[in-house]
Design a protein around this motif. Structure first.
Motif, PDB file in Angstrom:
ATOM      1  N   ALA A   1       0.756  -0.891  -0.057  1.00 40.01           N
ATOM      2  CA  ALA A   1      -0.040  -0.526   0.056  1.00 40.01           C
ATOM      3  C   ALA A   1       0.905   1.447   0.143  1.00 40.01           C
ATOM      4  N   ALA A   2       1.921   1.214   0.405  1.00 42.95           N
ATOM      5  CA  ALA A   2       2.899   2.470   0.855  1.00 42.95           C
ATOM      6  C   ALA A   2       3.695   2.530  -1.122  1.00 42.95           C
ATOM      7  N   ARG A   3       3.796   1.178  -1.558  1.00 47.36           N
ATOM      8  CA  ARG A   3       4.471   1.639  -2.708  1.00 47.36           C
ATOM      9  C   ARG A   3       2.948   2.551  -3.475  1.00 47.36           C
ATOM     10  N   HIS A   4       2.341   2.110  -3.345  1.00 47.65           N
ATOM     11  CA  HIS A   4       1.181   2.159  -4.410  1.00 47.65           C
ATOM     12  C   HIS A   4       0.873   3.704  -3.655  1.00 47.65           C
ATOM     13  N   ARG A   5       0.901   4.155  -2.316  1.00 49.31           N
ATOM     14  CA  ARG A   5       0.691   5.031  -2.347  1.00 49.31           C
ATOM     15  C   ARG A   5       2.162   6.402  -2.681  1.00 49.31           C
ATOM     16  N   ASP A   6       3.199   6.011  -2.858  1.00 53.44           N
ATOM     17  CA  ASP A   6       4.269   6.512  -3.616  1.00 53.44           C
ATOM     18  C   ASP A   6       4.221   6.867  -5.092  1.00 53.44           C
ATOM     19  N   ARG A   7       3.857   5.695  -5.719  1.00 58.07           N
ATOM     20  CA  ARG A   7       3.164   5.984  -7.025  1.00 58.07           C
ATOM     21  C   ARG A   7       2.165   6.970  -7.129  1.00 58.07           C
ATOM     22  N   ARG A   8       1.068   7.682  -6.388  1.00 58.10           N
ATOM     23  CA  ARG A   8       0.399   7.762  -6.924  1.00 58.10           C
ATOM     24  C   ARG A   8       1.025   9.598  -6.790  1.00 58.10           C
ATOM     25  N   SER A   9       1.766   9.542  -5.561  1.00 56.78           N
ATOM     26  CA  SER A   9       2.205  10.443  -4.938  1.00 56.78           C
ATOM     27  C   SER A   9       2.850  11.320  -5.909  1.00 56.78           C
ATOM     28  N   VAL A  10       3.466  10.456  -7.363  1.00 57.84           N
ATOM     29  CA  VAL A  10       5.048  11.243  -8.325  1.00 57.84           C
ATOM     30  C   VAL A  10       3.548  11.374  -9.159  1.00 57.84           C
ATOM     31  N   MET A  11       2.967  10.544  -9.117  1.00 53.88           N
ATOM     32  CA  MET A  11       2.207  10.423 -10.834  1.00 53.88           C
ATOM     33  C   MET A  11       1.028  12.026 -10.481  1.00 53.88           C
ATOM     34  N   SER A  12       1.051  12.381  -8.537  1.00 52.50           N
ATOM     35  CA  SER A  12       0.116  13.664  -8.908  1.00 52.50           C
ATOM     36  C   SER A  12       1.513  14.616  -8.646  1.00 52.50           C
ATOM     37  N   ARG A  13       2.755  15.019  -8.340  1.00 50.71           N
ATOM     38  CA  ARG A  13       3.299  15.745  -8.548  1.00 50.71           C
ATOM     39  C   ARG A  13       3.718  16.062 -10.132  1.00 50.71           C
ATOM     40  N   ALA A  14       3.646  14.778 -11.290  1.00 48.32           N
ATOM     41  CA  ALA A  14       4.181  15.254 -12.508  1.00 48.32           C
ATOM     42  C   ALA A  14       2.679  15.979 -13.015  1.00 48.32           C
ATOM     43  N   SER A  15       1.660  15.784 -12.926  1.00 48.66           N
ATOM     44  CA  SER A  15       0.024  16.667 -13.033  1.00 48.66           C
ATOM     45  C   SER A  15       0.252  17.392 -12.315  1.00 48.66           C
ATOM     46  N   SER A  16       0.563  17.886 -11.338  1.00 48.38           N
ATOM     47  CA  SER A  16       0.682  19.261 -10.409  1.00 48.38           C
ATOM     48  C   SER A  16       1.498  20.033 -10.845  1.00 48.38           C
ATOM     49  N   HIS A  17       2.207  19.408 -11.678  1.00 46.66           N
ATOM     50  CA  HIS A  17       3.446  20.669 -11.714  1.00 46.66           C
ATOM     51  C   HIS A  17       3.149  20.201 -13.716  1.00 46.66           C
ATOM     52  N   ALA A  18       2.485  19.367 -14.008  1.00 45.07           N
ATOM     53  CA  ALA A  18       2.193  20.394 -15.204  1.00 45.07           C
ATOM     54  C   ALA A  18       1.243  21.161 -15.526  1.00 45.07           C
ATOM     55  N   ALA A  19       0.307  21.137 -15.786  1.00 46.82           N
ATOM     56  CA  ALA A  19      -0.650  22.409 -14.593  1.00 46.82           C
ATOM     57  C   ALA A  19       0.032  23.403 -14.700  1.00 46.82           C
ATOM     58  N   THR A  20       1.119  23.296 -13.514  1.00 45.79           N
ATOM     59  CA  THR A  20       1.338  24.755 -13.360  1.00 45.79           C
ATOM     60  C   THR A  20       2.421  25.009 -13.966  1.00 45.79           C
ATOM     61  N   THR A  21       2.968  24.715 -15.152  1.00 44.26           N
ATOM     62  CA  THR A  21       3.720  24.729 -15.984  1.00 44.26           C
ATOM     63  C   THR A  21       2.263  25.144 -17.330  1.00 44.26           C
ATOM     64  N   LEU A  22       1.744  24.994 -17.853  1.00 43.05           N
ATOM     65  CA  LEU A  22       0.347  25.344 -18.520  1.00 43.05           C
ATOM     66  C   LEU A  22      -0.359  26.595 -17.918  1.00 43.05           C
ATOM     67  N   ASP A  23      -0.108  26.702 -16.797  1.00 44.31           N
ATOM     68  CA  ASP A  23      -0.836  27.887 -16.250  1.00 44.31           C
ATOM     69  C   ASP A  23       0.564  29.209 -16.512  1.00 44.31           C
ATOM     70  N   SER A  24       1.643  28.341 -16.080  1.00 41.44           N
ATOM     71  CA  SER A  24       2.962  29.808 -16.365  1.00 41.44           C
ATOM     72  C   SER A  24       2.520  30.111 -17.675  1.00 41.44           C
ATOM     73  N   ILE A  25       3.035  29.655 -19.052  1.00 38.39           N
ATOM     74  CA  ILE A  25       2.039  29.466 -20.687  1.00 38.39           C
ATOM     75  C   ILE A  25       1.308  29.912 -20.812  1.00 38.39           C
ATOM     76  N   LYS A  26       0.018  30.227 -19.221  1.00 37.59           N
ATOM     77  CA  LYS A  26      -1.094  30.971 -20.237  1.00 37.59           C
ATOM     78  C   LYS A  26      -0.633  32.671 -19.961  1.00 37.59           C
ATOM     79  N   HIS A  27      -0.150  32.555 -17.827  1.00 36.77           N
ATOM     80  CA  HIS A  27       0.488  33.978 -18.243  1.00 36.77           C
ATOM     81  C   HIS A  27       1.525  34.531 -19.143  1.00 36.77           C
ATOM     82  N   SER A  28       2.066  33.863 -19.355  1.00 37.61           N
ATOM     83  CA  SER A  28       2.938  34.221 -20.917  1.00 37.61           C
ATOM     84  C   SER A  28       2.920  34.667 -21.959  1.00 37.61           C
TER      85      SER A  28
END
Length: 700
Positions: A403-430
């Motif tokens: 279960a801990a491994r699954h949580r870590d994997r979901r955390s990595v995917m969540s951080r990647a998705s969050s990073h993509a959303a942040t990058t997209l917001d930065s592009i929009k501001h630009s």
């Protein structure tokens, strides 16, 4: 009387009040024991030295109103007058007839064509701050056709307020007019060049380009030019503002909104004799649609964070997450304040009206660690302690390792998705900062196509840039067509060449390549009425606009009228210089209307200024031999033709009227078949003939 009142015990002040005299005068007569003298009627003095010449002065002033008193005094002295100049001056001022005021010309605009904008000053005392007078400004936008009023009270007249008021007004009326008329306010007009060219504020031009309207400035000290917006200010002051109380600025605008909707915009207008709301409903269909992307005029500032975690912007204070003393970047928009730290958005607030107001986000006043623990942030201290103890607990909790491994994997995917959303917001501001609204509009759809594997990144970038360039090009062409005064758009694709068999299609298409503009040649389109001369001239002008060339289109009558007006105003040289700057000048309808006296000379000055410097297109239903009659002076016509035929392309159209094609049986045969235009003879050259002679060019 003074002494009698004094004996009765009245004071000096009371006597002065009763007699209407100065207290010092009363005191003087009391001290001397005298009564003021009683004056009788004034006796007639000596006869005036000017009396024998009054009839002469009346006759001269009545005949010629502008004669000066100095000149008339000199004329009187030649006739024996020995009096003073001031006597003559006073008499002339008394008998001089008043100057006749010219009639006011009422200017009406078509539906959806124009709006007028201005500010008016009001002084109000809000009930929330009794005893304190506050200056507020009323922004008003009035549609010229329907007289619909869109108004709002604000505290400033700065640029951001002006832009914000425009955006709110456009959103309320649901469209944009073709033109907006301003006075010389600094937020709209930056200055004026020596040749009379008006320099508009760059941010206002960006707003106008985004919404697709043309800004226009009235002449200085000519408030009547925009009377449609000036007159309602007194109407609003008298009918709405006076004898009311307002709690604050929001209450003032709320009451104004109710009054506009229930009184001002539903009244029967005194000038148009139409109900404003009904006229506005009809005009609303002619307004330009609102852009799909909101306007974001970005103003970048640098501000330092205070000890209490606030940033001062425009006299108001906005909070940031922490109070570390540092310099942050501020992006000021008409309705939003964005604060960035190291390129990362840390705070966003709505713009506040007024000064010395505070906007504090509750999330900015809570601890970062507590917020991280509450939301389970992976970098929080609690999560860190759990991870540090996880190896020791792994042996005792083997069932939870997966279960801990699954949580870590979901955390990595969540951080990647969050990073993509942040990058997209930065592009929009630009994209907002780069003022690329179309790219911002299609960005999300393009990203989804990339995620679905339909296109790759390079193709997506190419499509986004193509969309933005297409939008900008369309706006540029639209604005250039308005500046060129091409109100009716014609194209070569819409011309029926089959109806005019005498016209060489290939020749016209060669002209559409616009090489004649580079050679500064003059294209003559000659033919009877209705054969398509104006259509071809307009179509070639549209092609020039699309190619990025500057164009001016006018009929001969309007052109000469504008030159005559400039001559009366002492600005003829500047007007000719302005018309000479255009790459292409199109003069339509030569010979249809008689030229006013002196108009031929004015037109010759313009032609002479453009000779071998700028291309022209001329349309006429009269042959060159008749131009002496057209311009009323054979000498001027000869001088014009000498320059207009030197580097010329003559296109003669012989045929029936396209407008009367459905009524051809009503036109006599001899009229239909008669060629009304005779082509000019080709001047003979001296010496050896050229090797390659062209039929299109008439060379001199």
């Amino acid at each position: 009387m003074i002494l009698d009142l004094h004996r009765q015990g009245l004071s000096v002040t009371a006597i002065a009040r009763r007699t209407g005299r100065d207290p010092k005068t009363i005191r003087k007569y009391i001290e001397r024991g005298l009564e003021p003298p009683a004056y009788g009627p004034r006796q007639a003095g000596r006869p005036s030295k000017l009396a024998p010449y009054l009839a002469y002065l009346r006759e001269r002033v009545t005949a010629i109103r502008d004669l000066s008193a100095v000149r008339l005094t000199r004329e009187l002295r030649e006739r024996g007058y020995t009096g003073a100049y001031t006597a003559v001056k006073r008499f002339i001022a008394a008998i001089q007839p008043p100057e006749a005021k010219p009639y006011e010309v009422r200017f009406e605009t078509p539906s959806g064509q124009q709006a007028q904008v201005d500010f008016a000053r009001f002084v109000v005392t809000f009930t929330d701050a009794p005893g304190t007078a506050c200056i507020v400004w009323l922004f008003s936008l009035v549609l010229g056709h329907s007289r619909h009023i869109e108004a709002r009270f604000v505290l400033h007249q700065d640029l951001q307020t002006l832009l914000r008021c425009h955006i709110q007004a456009f959103a309320t009326i649901g469209g944009v007019p073709m033109q907006i008329l301003y006075d010389r306010m600094k937020t709209a007009v930056s200055g004026e060049e020596a040749d009379g060219h008006i320099v508009y504020n760059r941010s206002l031009l960006t707003l106008a380009q985004h919404y697709g309207y043309l800004p226009s400035a009235c002449r200085p000290y000519r408030a009547k030019t925009k009377g449609k917006v000036e007159r309602p200010f007194s109407y609003i002051r008298q009918d709405f503002f006076l004898a009311r109380s307002f709690q604050d600025l929001d209450d003032l605008n709320a009451q104004l909104r109710i009054w506009l909707d229930t009184v001002a915009n539903v009244r029967l207008h005194g000038t148009t004799q139409r109900v404003v709301a009904e006229a506005f409903a009809a005009e609303q269909a002619d307004l330009q649609p609102l852009p799909a992307v909101p306007f974001d005029p970005l103003l970048k500032l640098e501000r330092r964070v205070s000890h209490d975690g606030l940033v001062s912007i425009g006299g108001n204070y906005y909070s940031v997450p922490d109070r570390t003393r540092r310099v942050v970047e501020v992006h000021q928009l008409p309705d939003t304040i964005r604060i960035l730290d190291g390129g990362r958005l840390v705070a966003s607030h709505p713009v506040m009206e007024g000064r010395r107001q505070y906007r504090i986000d509750p999330d900015h006043r809570q601890g970062g660690a507590a917020r991280a623990m509450r939301h389970g942030h992976p970098d929080s201290p609690m999560i860190g302690r759990w991870r540090s103890r996880r190896p020791a607990l792994a042996g005792r909790l083997p069932g939870r390792r997966r279960a801990a491994r699954h949580r870590d994997r979901r955390s990595v995917m969540s951080r990647a998705s969050s990073h993509a959303a942040t990058t997209l917001d930065s592009i929009k501001h630009s994209l907002v900062g780069l003022r690329m609204p179309r790219a911002l509009e299609v960005l999300d759809a393009t990203v989804r196509r990339i995620e679905q594997g339909e296109i790759d990144g390079i193709t997506a970038l190419d499509e986004i840039l193509t969309e933005e360039l297409t939008l900008r090009e369309n706006r540029r062409v639209k604005t250039a067509l308005l500046v060129a005064r091409l109100t009716t758009i014609k194209t070569l694709a819409g011309f029926d060449f089959t109806f005019q068999p005498s016209l060489d299609r290939e020749r016209i298409m060669a002209l559409a390549e616009l090489t004649f503009i580079d050679r500064a040649e003059v294209v003559h389109l000659l033919g009877p009425p209705g054969t398509g001369k104006s259509h071809l001239a307009t179509a070639l002008a549209v092609e020039a606009v699309k190619a990025g060339r500057s164009v001016v289109f006018s009929t001969l009558a309007d052109l000469i009228a504008s030159l005559a007006k400039a001559e009366r105003d002492g600005a003829l040289r500047e007007r000719i210089r302005y018309l000479s700057r255009a790459s292409l000048l199109v003069v339509d309808e030569i010979g249809y209307l008689p030229v006013v006296p002196g108009g031929g000379n004015l037109f010759f000055q313009l032609v002479n200024a453009r000779y071998e410097k700028g291309a022209m297109i001329l349309t006429s239903n009269r042959g060159f031999a008749e131009w002496g009659e057209v311009f009323g002076d054979p000498v001027v016509a000869t001088a014009l033709l000498d320059r207009l035929l030197h580097h010329a392309v003559v296109v003669q159209i012989e045929g029936a009227s396209y407008r009367l094609r459905q009524h051809g049986d009503l036109i006599p045969e001899h009229v239909r078949s008669k060629a009304l235009i005779t082509p000019p003879p080709v001047p003979r050259r001296r010496g050896r003939p050229p090797r390659k002679a062209t039929l299109d060019h008439v060379a001199g």
